[in-house]
Motif scaffolding. Structure first.
Motif, PDB file in Angstrom:
ATOM      1  N   ALA A 105      39.899  51.785  40.918  1.00  0.00           N
ATOM      2  CA  ALA A 105      41.358  51.672  40.985  1.00  0.00           C
ATOM      3  C   ALA A 105      41.905  51.219  42.338  1.00  0.00           C
ATOM      4  O   ALA A 105      42.904  50.495  42.354  1.00  0.00           O
ATOM      5  N   PRO A 106      41.276  51.589  43.485  1.00  0.00           N
ATOM      6  CA  PRO A 106      41.821  51.072  44.751  1.00  0.00           C
ATOM      7  C   PRO A 106      41.880  49.542  44.773  1.00  0.00           C
ATOM      8  O   PRO A 106      42.782  48.972  45.371  1.00  0.00           O
ATOM      9  N   GLN A 107      40.931  48.913  44.086  1.00  0.00           N
ATOM     10  CA  GLN A 107      40.942  47.453  44.047  1.00  0.00           C
ATOM     11  C   GLN A 107      42.141  46.936  43.282  1.00  0.00           C
ATOM     12  O   GLN A 107      42.753  45.940  43.671  1.00  0.00           O
ATOM     13  N   ASN A 108      42.473  47.604  42.154  1.00  0.00           N
ATOM     14  CA  ASN A 108      43.645  47.165  41.387  1.00  0.00           C
ATOM     15  C   ASN A 108      44.889  47.240  42.250  1.00  0.00           C
ATOM     16  O   ASN A 108      45.725  46.340  42.224  1.00  0.00           O
ATOM     17  N   VAL A 109      44.991  48.335  43.027  1.00  0.00           N
ATOM     18  CA  VAL A 109      46.175  48.499  43.868  1.00  0.00           C
ATOM     19  C   VAL A 109      46.202  47.398  44.924  1.00  0.00           C
ATOM     20  O   VAL A 109      47.226  46.734  45.129  1.00  0.00           O
ATOM     21  N   ALA A 110      45.050  47.158  45.584  1.00  0.00           N
ATOM     22  CA  ALA A 110      45.006  46.124  46.617  1.00  0.00           C
ATOM     23  C   ALA A 110      45.294  44.749  46.016  1.00  0.00           C
ATOM     24  O   ALA A 110      46.074  43.964  46.568  1.00  0.00           O
ATOM     25  N   TYR A 111      44.691  44.473  44.880  1.00  0.00           N
ATOM     26  CA  TYR A 111      44.878  43.173  44.223  1.00  0.00           C
ATOM     27  C   TYR A 111      46.343  42.991  43.847  1.00  0.00           C
ATOM     28  O   TYR A 111      46.930  41.930  44.071  1.00  0.00           O
ATOM     29  N   GLY A 112      46.942  44.062  43.296  1.00  0.00           N
ATOM     30  CA  GLY A 112      48.341  43.987  42.887  1.00  0.00           C
ATOM     31  C   GLY A 112      49.276  43.801  44.068  1.00  0.00           C
ATOM     32  O   GLY A 112      50.278  43.103  43.976  1.00  0.00           O
ATOM     33  N   LEU A 113      48.925  44.445  45.221  1.00  0.00           N
ATOM     34  CA  LEU A 113      49.825  44.355  46.363  1.00  0.00           C
ATOM     35  C   LEU A 113      49.725  43.003  47.058  1.00  0.00           C
ATOM     36  O   LEU A 113      50.695  42.511  47.617  1.00  0.00           O
ATOM     37  N   PHE A 114      48.540  42.396  47.031  1.00  0.00           N
ATOM     38  CA  PHE A 114      48.359  41.163  47.803  1.00  0.00           C
ATOM     39  C   PHE A 114      48.414  39.900  46.963  1.00  0.00           C
ATOM     40  O   PHE A 114      48.607  38.825  47.508  1.00  0.00           O
ATOM     41  N   GLN A 115      48.173  40.017  45.663  1.00  0.00           N
ATOM     42  CA  GLN A 115      48.164  38.817  44.832  1.00  0.00           C
ATOM     43  C   GLN A 115      49.404  38.796  43.952  1.00  0.00           C
ATOM     44  O   GLN A 115      49.490  39.554  42.996  1.00  0.00           O
ATOM     45  N   PRO A 116      50.365  37.938  44.274  1.00  0.00           N
ATOM     46  CA  PRO A 116      51.531  37.867  43.401  1.00  0.00           C
ATOM     47  C   PRO A 116      51.102  37.343  42.037  1.00  0.00           C
ATOM     48  O   PRO A 116      50.180  36.548  41.931  1.00  0.00           O
ATOM     49  N   GLY A 117      51.776  37.802  41.022  1.00  0.00           N
ATOM     50  CA  GLY A 117      51.430  37.328  39.685  1.00  0.00           C
ATOM     51  C   GLY A 117      50.527  38.277  38.942  1.00  0.00           C
ATOM     52  O   GLY A 117      50.338  38.126  37.750  1.00  0.00           O
ATOM     53  N   TYR A 118      49.955  39.253  39.638  1.00  0.00           N
ATOM     54  CA  TYR A 118      49.157  40.255  38.938  1.00  0.00           C
ATOM     55  C   TYR A 118      49.958  41.540  38.895  1.00  0.00           C
ATOM     56  O   TYR A 118      50.462  41.998  39.919  1.00  0.00           O
ATOM     57  N   THR A 119      50.099  42.104  37.728  1.00  0.00           N
ATOM     58  CA  THR A 119      50.792  43.372  37.634  1.00  0.00           C
ATOM     59  C   THR A 119      49.757  44.473  37.484  1.00  0.00           C
ATOM     60  O   THR A 119      48.830  44.363  36.688  1.00  0.00           O
ATOM     61  N   ILE A 120      49.907  45.512  38.293  1.00  0.00           N
ATOM     62  CA  ILE A 120      48.956  46.625  38.233  1.00  0.00           C
ATOM     63  C   ILE A 120      49.208  47.377  36.937  1.00  0.00           C
ATOM     64  O   ILE A 120      50.336  47.766  36.673  1.00  0.00           O
ATOM     65  N   PRO A 121      48.183  47.582  36.126  1.00  0.00           N
ATOM     66  CA  PRO A 121      48.397  48.407  34.932  1.00  0.00           C
ATOM     67  C   PRO A 121      48.831  49.816  35.357  1.00  0.00           C
ATOM     68  O   PRO A 121      48.288  50.367  36.320  1.00  0.00           O
ATOM     69  N   ALA A 187      41.840  42.127  47.703  1.00  0.00           N
ATOM     70  CA  ALA A 187      43.096  41.638  48.276  1.00  0.00           C
ATOM     71  C   ALA A 187      43.095  40.121  48.406  1.00  0.00           C
ATOM     72  O   ALA A 187      44.129  39.479  48.289  1.00  0.00           O
ATOM     73  N   THR A 188      41.917  39.539  48.662  1.00  0.00           N
ATOM     74  CA  THR A 188      41.860  38.086  48.793  1.00  0.00           C
ATOM     75  C   THR A 188      41.676  37.405  47.440  1.00  0.00           C
ATOM     76  O   THR A 188      41.629  36.188  47.370  1.00  0.00           O
ATOM     77  N   GLY A 189      41.547  38.199  46.391  1.00  0.00           N
ATOM     78  CA  GLY A 189      41.426  37.614  45.058  1.00  0.00           C
ATOM     79  C   GLY A 189      40.029  37.116  44.742  1.00  0.00           C
ATOM     80  O   GLY A 189      39.848  36.339  43.805  1.00  0.00           O
ATOM     81  N   ALA A 190      39.018  37.551  45.524  1.00  0.00           N
ATOM     82  CA  ALA A 190      37.665  37.053  45.285  1.00  0.00           C
ATOM     83  C   ALA A 190      36.976  37.806  44.160  1.00  0.00           C
ATOM     84  O   ALA A 190      35.985  37.328  43.622  1.00  0.00           O
ATOM     85  N   GLY A 191      37.467  38.969  43.807  1.00  0.00           N
ATOM     86  CA  GLY A 191      36.830  39.687  42.711  1.00  0.00           C
ATOM     87  C   GLY A 191      36.802  41.177  42.966  1.00  0.00           C
ATOM     88  O   GLY A 191      37.229  41.655  44.014  1.00  0.00           O
ATOM     89  N   THR A 365      43.828  25.038  48.417  1.00  0.00           N
ATOM     90  CA  THR A 365      43.757  26.436  47.989  1.00  0.00           C
ATOM     91  C   THR A 365      42.593  27.141  48.675  1.00  0.00           C
ATOM     92  O   THR A 365      42.734  28.248  49.201  1.00  0.00           O
ATOM     93  N   ALA A 366      41.430  26.460  48.665  1.00  0.00           N
ATOM     94  CA  ALA A 366      40.230  27.083  49.232  1.00  0.00           C
ATOM     95  C   ALA A 366      40.408  27.324  50.722  1.00  0.00           C
ATOM     96  O   ALA A 366      39.980  28.357  51.247  1.00  0.00           O
ATOM     97  N   ALA A 367      41.056  26.369  51.416  1.00  0.00           N
ATOM     98  CA  ALA A 367      41.270  26.554  52.852  1.00  0.00           C
ATOM     99  C   ALA A 367      42.168  27.759  53.094  1.00  0.00           C
ATOM    100  O   ALA A 367      41.931  28.560  54.015  1.00  0.00           O
ATOM    101  N   ALA A 368      43.196  27.911  52.231  1.00  0.00           N
ATOM    102  CA  ALA A 368      44.092  29.075  52.378  1.00  0.00           C
ATOM    103  C   ALA A 368      43.319  30.367  52.151  1.00  0.00           C
ATOM    104  O   ALA A 368      43.509  31.349  52.888  1.00  0.00           O
ATOM    105  N   VAL A 369      42.433  30.358  51.148  1.00  0.00           N
ATOM    106  CA  VAL A 369      41.637  31.558  50.873  1.00  0.00           C
ATOM    107  C   VAL A 369      40.765  31.889  52.079  1.00  0.00           C
ATOM    108  O   VAL A 369      40.655  33.034  52.503  1.00  0.00           O
TER     109      VAL A 369
END
Lengths: 454, 193
Positions: A105-121, A187-191, A365-369
């Motif tokens: 779950a910490p990953q879901n929170v981090a992913y949700g906070l840093f990646q716009p467009g993902y909603t945390i369940p 948080a970086t959206g890598a997985g 995109t890749a450079a931004a990542v």
């Protein structure tokens, strides 16, 4: 008619081979008009698990945590905790197949906070917060009997081996580092690396890749002899729970009332969480070397953090390869890739076309990542430096205690030590106070004690 | 830590104070995180993984990359766009020995496609989902040479809705999407390509 359709098919095959890509918007073969009374079937669409069931999971979590707190702090029943962990293993483990699970779950929170467009369940958020709140008040009851990972390892433990202190302390930093890595990649959206390398979930699902299943088997075999290896040395959520538990309102107590220093509980903990009494130093001057060492580590802490951050920023190039966009661009720009055949689209170009992407756009995109990874690498490296520094500082701290007590952070509240205490046995009416007095005659360590597993 | 006799109510000592303070700070932090995360959460509906058939390149990763074995992805048949061909390119290998149900003629490695005679010259093709492994071999044949009525879909009675779909990670056509729970399938009504 039949011959005609075959010819059409053959012509189409030929057309495809000559053109390379076929582009037909309408149906190649118009759906037939049947003369018989044939009834056409529909596409079956089995629905996903309905949302109310997710709330049932949250309710079961809260209920199990509440029951666990009662069993640990009021009832003080190891047997009850075993029954509860069996239930959790069956419900959260084999029925829910390890999903939903607080560890990821910490990953879901981090992913949700840093990646716009993902909603945390909402359920993932609940599974992240609720066990932490319980740990802040009542210690690691989640680990004790609610987490299916912990339950599995706890239930197969047959012959605990004592892990040497240096190894325990060294490996004990891994959960924090794994947590940092999990949050960095999420948080970086890598997985979701914590989920990807979870050794137990494939066992709950009874399926998975050979690598992860063997890893799970290895962990189960190890946990027969080493108490909860994943919880102690890897679990990233356990790291958060350990920190929360350090400041918990109520702590697990071995004895129901007072400690008689009989040392009977000393070896009852398979997780090395019981701390011996430490007498205060005879003379304050004996503290001077400790104080100097502590001062040195405190001064070294910022250096460790900065050095870690600098090293971490160098990790950005290899680490960013875990991100799918970066991996795709690296393949695309690879100078050693074979020359494309003129006229035939390469697989990458087809993939880009399907993804409705252009190569320059993807490279941007890749450079931004990768820039995100450089920034994240500083944070991650600094975190690793902080973890190591804090561990060294905590090792230099001297604490005095009068009684045998479980370490607040390391105690999983499994309840094994309760029945090792003669006072507890008197409270339960298992032995008479006179017998307890006989046991309490300040014995030397480990003569009659055996690890107590109810 | 000062020695406090257990009979008198213990005054708040330094450790206790620090502990209470840290707990309060942790609760505040969690509350703030919860508030921040609550702005990013959806209250009404969840999301599930699904394949956009228009992007599928029938690479076969769905059969092997799923955490479930066999995969949660299976082939579906959209009957309204099926041509009911005698020579079904989703059913038969190129240049079959004969247009019959012989194993050597079938493209499906698990014989999951059922071929039923309707009327001359039409045959109905049904997917046996218990046998289908989602390898997309039939999808390739049907989409390239036929109407494209065979296509892959994540079957939600099997899908575990992982945090990170392990097929999406390796999908060659970037065809995996999170779709609303209320509308979990992408059903073809016309042919693609």
């Amino acid at each position: 008619m039949r011959l005609l359709r075959r010819i059409i098919a053959l012509v189409l095959v030929a057309a495809w081979w000559s053109s390379g890509v076929s582009a037909w918007a309408e149906l190649r073969f118009p759906p037939p008009e049947f003369e018989t009374d044939y009834v056409m079937g529909g596409v079956t669409t089995p629905p996903p698990r309905a949302l109310p069931f997710e709330y049932v999971d949250v309710a079961v979590l809260v209920g199990a945590l509440g029951l666990g707190v009662w069993l640990v702090h009021r009832r003080r029943s190891r047997r009850g905790l075993v029954a509860l962990s069996l239930f959790s293993l069956l419900y959260f483990g084999f029925y829910r197949q390890g999903c939903i699970c607080a560890i990821g779950a910490p990953q879901n929170v981090a992913y949700g906070l840093f990646q716009p467009g993902y909603t945390i369940p909402l359920t993932a958020l609940a599974f992240f917060v609720i066990p932490l709140v319980f740990a802040l008040f009542a210690g690691r009851t989640f680990c004790a009997a609610v987490c299916p990972h912990g339950a599995l390892q706890d239930l197969v433990l047959v012959k605990p081996v004592k892990v040497p202190l240096w190894l325990e302390q060294g490996l004990g930093t891994l959960p924090y580092i794994f947590l940092g890595a999990g949050i960095l990649f999420a948080a970086t959206g890598a997985g979701f690396v914590i989920c990807r390398y979870d050794p137990f979930v494939p066992l709950f699902r009874l399926t998975g890749s050979l690598f992860i299943l063997s890893l799970g088997g290895l962990f189960v075999v190890t946990s027969m002899f080493v108490g909860r290896p994943y919880c102690r040395f890897l679990c990233p959520y356990g790291a958060l729970l350990r920190l929360s538990s350090l400041v918990s309102r109520w702590r697990v107590r071995i004895t129901p009332d007072y400690c008689t220093q009989c040392r009977l509980c000393e070896h009852s903990c398979p997780f090395g969480a019981i701390r011996e009494p430490v007498a205060p130093p005879a003379h304050p001057s004996a503290l001077a070397p400790d104080r100097r060492r502590l001062g040195r580590w405190l001064a070294a802490l910022p250096v460790l953090i900065l050095a870690g951050g600098w090293l971490g920023s160098w990790l950005s190039v290899p680490a960013s390869r875990l991100h799918p966009s970066v991996a795709l661009v690296e393949q695309y720009l690879d100078p050693t890739k074979p020359e494309p055949v003129p006229g035939a689209p390469t697989p990458e170009i087809r993939a880009l076309g399907r993804a409705e992407l252009e190569a320059p756009e993807l490279v941007t995109t890749a450079a931004a990542v990768r820039r995100q990874f450089t920034k994240g690498g500083w944070w991650f490296g600094g975190w690793v430096g902080l973890v190591i520094g804090a561990r060294l500082i905590s090792l230099s701290l001297r604490s005095t205690r009068k009684d045998f007590e479980p370490d607040r952070g390391a105690c999983y509240a499994c309840g094994r030590c309760y029945l090792a205490c003669p006072n507890e046995r008197v409270r339960r009416g298992l032995i008479s106070p006179a017998e307890a007095a006989g046991l309490n005659a300040n014995r030397p360590a480990a003569t009659t004690t055996a690890p107590n597993r109810s | 830590m000062p020695d406090v006799p257990s009979s008198t109510p213990p005054p708040v000592n330094r450790r206790q104070f620090l502990r209470d303070g840290t707990r309060l700070a942790a609760m505040t932090g969690l509350g703030a995180l919860l508030g921040l995360a609550a702005t990013r959460t959806s209250t009404a509906r969840g999301y599930v993984w699904q394949i956009d058939p228009a992007r599928c390149v029938y690479c076969g990763n769905c059969a092997t990359a799923c955490v479930l074995k066999p995969s949660a992805v299976k082939c579906v048949q959209s009957y309204p766009i099926c041509g009911y061909c005698d020579l079904c390119t989703g059913y038969f290998v190129p240049e079959p020995n004969g247009l019959n149900t012989g194993a050597e003629n079938q493209v499906c490695p698990t014989a999951a496609i059922e071929r039923v005679f309707i009327e001359d010259p039409y045959y109905e093709y049904n997917i046996d989902e218990d046998l289908c492994i989602g390898c997309a071999k039939c999808v390739e044949g049907c989409t390239r040479f036929g109407n494209g009525s065979f296509y892959l879909q994540v079957r939600h009675d099997r899908c575990l809705n992982c945090n990170e779909c392990s097929i999406a990670r390796v999908c060659a056509g970037d065809a995996f999407r999170r779709v609303p729970l209320t509308d979990p399938y992408v059903i073809k009504t016309t042919a693609h390509e």
